[in-house]
Design a protein around this motif. Structure first.
Motif, PDB file in Angstrom:
ATOM      1  N   UNK A  34      -9.778   4.207   1.577  1.00 55.77           N
ATOM      2  CA  UNK A  34      -9.890   4.471   0.137  1.00 55.77           C
ATOM      3  C   UNK A  34      -9.195   3.357  -0.646  1.00 55.77           C
ATOM      4  N   UNK A  35      -7.990   2.976  -0.195  1.00 49.46           N
ATOM      5  CA  UNK A  35      -7.254   1.905  -0.875  1.00 49.46           C
ATOM      6  C   UNK A  35      -8.002   0.574  -0.774  1.00 49.46           C
ATOM      7  N   UNK A  36      -8.517   0.222   0.427  1.00 46.02           N
ATOM      8  CA  UNK A  36      -9.224  -1.048   0.599  1.00 46.02           C
ATOM      9  C   UNK A  36     -10.472  -1.110  -0.282  1.00 46.02           C
ATOM     10  N   UNK A  37     -11.175   0.021  -0.416  1.00 49.55           N
ATOM     11  CA  UNK A  37     -12.351   0.079  -1.293  1.00 49.55           C
ATOM     12  C   UNK A  37     -11.943  -0.277  -2.727  1.00 49.55           C
ATOM     13  N   UNK A  38     -10.829   0.285  -3.183  1.00 48.12           N
ATOM     14  CA  UNK A  38     -10.351  -0.006  -4.536  1.00 48.12           C
ATOM     15  C   UNK A  38      -9.899  -1.460  -4.680  1.00 48.12           C
ATOM     16  N   UNK A  39      -9.286  -2.003  -3.627  1.00 45.08           N
ATOM     17  CA  UNK A  39      -8.858  -3.408  -3.659  1.00 45.08           C
ATOM     18  C   UNK A  39     -10.082  -4.318  -3.755  1.00 45.08           C
ATOM     19  N   UNK A  40     -11.082  -4.065  -2.899  1.00 44.13           N
ATOM     20  CA  UNK A  40     -12.307  -4.882  -2.900  1.00 44.13           C
ATOM     21  C   UNK A  40     -12.976  -4.875  -4.263  1.00 44.13           C
ATOM     22  N   UNK A  41     -12.951  -3.734  -4.930  1.00 47.01           N
ATOM     23  CA  UNK A  41     -13.619  -3.601  -6.228  1.00 47.01           C
ATOM     24  C   UNK A  41     -12.699  -3.934  -7.394  1.00 47.01           C
ATOM     25  N   UNK A  42     -11.480  -4.387  -7.082  1.00 48.08           N
ATOM     26  CA  UNK A  42     -10.502  -4.815  -8.095  1.00 48.08           C
ATOM     27  C   UNK A  42     -10.305  -3.778  -9.190  1.00 48.08           C
ATOM     28  N   UNK A  43     -10.252  -2.498  -8.797  1.00 45.59           N
ATOM     29  CA  UNK A  43      -9.960  -1.441  -9.761  1.00 45.59           C
ATOM     30  C   UNK A  43      -8.481  -1.542 -10.141  1.00 45.59           C
ATOM     31  N   UNK A  44      -8.057  -0.907 -11.241  1.00 45.70           N
ATOM     32  CA  UNK A  44      -6.624  -0.921 -11.573  1.00 45.70           C
ATOM     33  C   UNK A  44      -5.766  -0.404 -10.405  1.00 45.70           C
ATOM     34  N   UNK A  45      -6.244   0.659  -9.757  1.00 47.92           N
ATOM     35  CA  UNK A  45      -5.526   1.167  -8.584  1.00 47.92           C
ATOM     36  C   UNK A  45      -5.503   0.103  -7.491  1.00 47.92           C
ATOM     37  N   UNK A  46      -6.631  -0.535  -7.253  1.00 44.01           N
ATOM     38  CA  UNK A  46      -6.738  -1.547  -6.214  1.00 44.01           C
ATOM     39  C   UNK A  46      -5.794  -2.715  -6.417  1.00 44.01           C
ATOM     40  N   UNK A  47      -5.650  -3.167  -7.646  1.00 43.43           N
ATOM     41  CA  UNK A  47      -4.754  -4.292  -7.955  1.00 43.43           C
ATOM     42  C   UNK A  47      -3.309  -3.898  -7.660  1.00 43.43           C
ATOM     43  N   UNK A  48      -2.920  -2.695  -8.083  1.00 45.82           N
ATOM     44  CA  UNK A  48      -1.552  -2.218  -7.847  1.00 45.82           C
ATOM     45  C   UNK A  48      -1.296  -2.035  -6.349  1.00 45.82           C
ATOM     46  N   UNK A  49      -2.255  -1.439  -5.655  1.00 48.23           N
ATOM     47  CA  UNK A  49      -2.117  -1.178  -4.230  1.00 48.23           C
ATOM     48  C   UNK A  49      -2.017  -2.500  -3.456  1.00 48.23           C
ATOM     49  N   UNK A  50      -2.812  -3.491  -3.835  1.00 45.32           N
ATOM     50  CA  UNK A  50      -2.788  -4.783  -3.138  1.00 45.32           C
ATOM     51  C   UNK A  50      -1.407  -5.420  -3.220  1.00 45.32           C
ATOM     52  N   UNK A  51      -0.782  -5.375  -4.396  1.00 44.09           N
ATOM     53  CA  UNK A  51       0.557  -5.944  -4.549  1.00 44.09           C
ATOM     54  C   UNK A  51       1.547  -5.268  -3.598  1.00 44.09           C
ATOM     55  N   UNK A  52       1.472  -3.942  -3.488  1.00 40.81           N
ATOM     56  CA  UNK A  52       2.382  -3.204  -2.613  1.00 40.81           C
ATOM     57  C   UNK A  52       2.127  -3.514  -1.141  1.00 40.81           C
ATOM     58  N   UNK A  53       0.862  -3.500  -0.745  1.00 40.20           N
ATOM     59  CA  UNK A  53       0.506  -3.751   0.661  1.00 40.20           C
ATOM     60  C   UNK A  53       0.893  -5.169   1.063  1.00 40.20           C
ATOM     61  N   UNK A  54       0.644  -6.132   0.183  1.00 39.57           N
ATOM     62  CA  UNK A  54       0.993  -7.524   0.486  1.00 39.57           C
ATOM     63  C   UNK A  54       2.498  -7.686   0.707  1.00 39.57           C
ATOM     64  N   UNK A  55       3.291  -6.829   0.080  1.00 37.48           N
ATOM     65  CA  UNK A  55       4.746  -6.869   0.247  1.00 37.48           C
ATOM     66  C   UNK A  55       5.199  -6.005   1.433  1.00 37.48           C
ATOM     67  N   UNK A  56       4.240  -5.369   2.133  1.00 35.19           N
ATOM     68  CA  UNK A  56       4.585  -4.537   3.285  1.00 35.19           C
ATOM     69  C   UNK A  56       5.084  -3.156   2.907  1.00 35.19           C
ATOM     70  N   UNK A  57       4.841  -2.736   1.667  1.00 32.55           N
ATOM     71  CA  UNK A  57       5.300  -1.427   1.184  1.00 32.55           C
ATOM     72  C   UNK A  57       4.152  -0.427   1.177  1.00 32.55           C
ATOM     73  N   UNK A  58       4.514   0.856   1.061  1.00 29.98           N
ATOM     74  CA  UNK A  58       3.516   1.910   0.952  1.00 29.98           C
ATOM     75  C   UNK A  58       3.231   2.212  -0.519  1.00 29.98           C
ATOM     76  N   UNK A  59       2.090   2.842  -0.760  1.00 24.46           N
ATOM     77  CA  UNK A  59       1.693   3.260  -2.105  1.00 24.46           C
ATOM     78  C   UNK A  59       2.529   4.498  -2.469  1.00 24.46           C
ATOM     79  N   UNK A  60       2.967   4.639  -3.737  1.00 27.50           N
ATOM     80  CA  UNK A  60       3.797   5.782  -4.135  1.00 27.50           C
ATOM     81  C   UNK A  60       3.131   7.134  -3.847  1.00 27.50           C
TER      82      UNK A  60
END
Length: 191
Positions: A34-60
């Motif tokens: 679900x998160x990767x789908x949002x990242x691929x589509x550059x949704x607001x959720x996807x942009x936020x999630x990508x920043x967290x994942x790239x830092x090795x953190x989990x989504x809130x």
């Protein structure tokens, strides 16, 4: 059948979740997908999630819980589901417990794929090379292992205390692990 599948990053959750869901005729719900789908589509959720994942953190928790609740409300989940990647914190465990209770449901089993940490690091480095995953470099992988150990591993104790935990040795071929898992889950849910 209502199931969870857990394990450290690289333990084979995604691979085994698909087979387990198919065996019991329930949808496999991967928060990661679900998160990767949002990242691929550059949704607001996807942009936020990508920043967290790239830092090795989990989504809130609150973001993840909202997504999961919406997915569990879909018609294909009425007869069951398999959750992959959720819950990851005790907050999410309590959320899921409340959500299921409010809907007159309960978990049947929690499958935990057990693999030695160094074997997981090697698996993830190989996967990163094969799949070109930028989020899987050695430092990020080791950070994800630390986050998993600190936040997620204690959930296993919670589910064990409720008699739901099914521990599966996650080493060996995909088919060996799959057959081992099927046997243990079948035995657990037949009780």
């Amino acid at each position: 059948m209502r199931l969870l599948i857990m394990g450290a990053p690289g333990a084979g959750k995604g691979t085994q979740a698909t087979a387990l869901a198919a065996r019991y005729g329930v949808p496999a719900i991967s928060t990661g997908d679900i998160f990767r789908h949002n990242i691929r589509n550059a949704t607001p959720l996807g942009i936020k999630v990508k920043e967290l994942i790239d830092a090795g953190e989990y989504v809130p928790d609150d973001v993840t819980e909202e997504i999961v609740a919406a997915r569990l409300a879909e018609p294909d989940c009425a007869q069951g589901f398999l959750l992959d990647g959720f819950p990851r914190t005790m907050h999410q465990v309590h959320f899921l417990d409340r959500h299921l209770t409010e809907h007159g449901q309960a978990l049947d089993a929690v499958v935990s794929l057990m693999v030695q940490p160094e074997a997981l690091v090697q698996r993830l480095l190989q996967r990163a090379e094969l799949e070109g995953r930028a989020d899987d470099n050695e430092d990020t992988i080791r950070r994800r292992m630390e986050v998993y150990a600190g936040q997620t591993a204690p959930l296993l104790f919670h589910y064990e205390s409720k008699g739901l935990l099914v521990e599966v040795d996650g080493t060996g071929s995909v088919e060996e692990v799959r057959q081992r898992m099927f046997g243990l889950v079948d035995a657990h849910t037949a009780r």
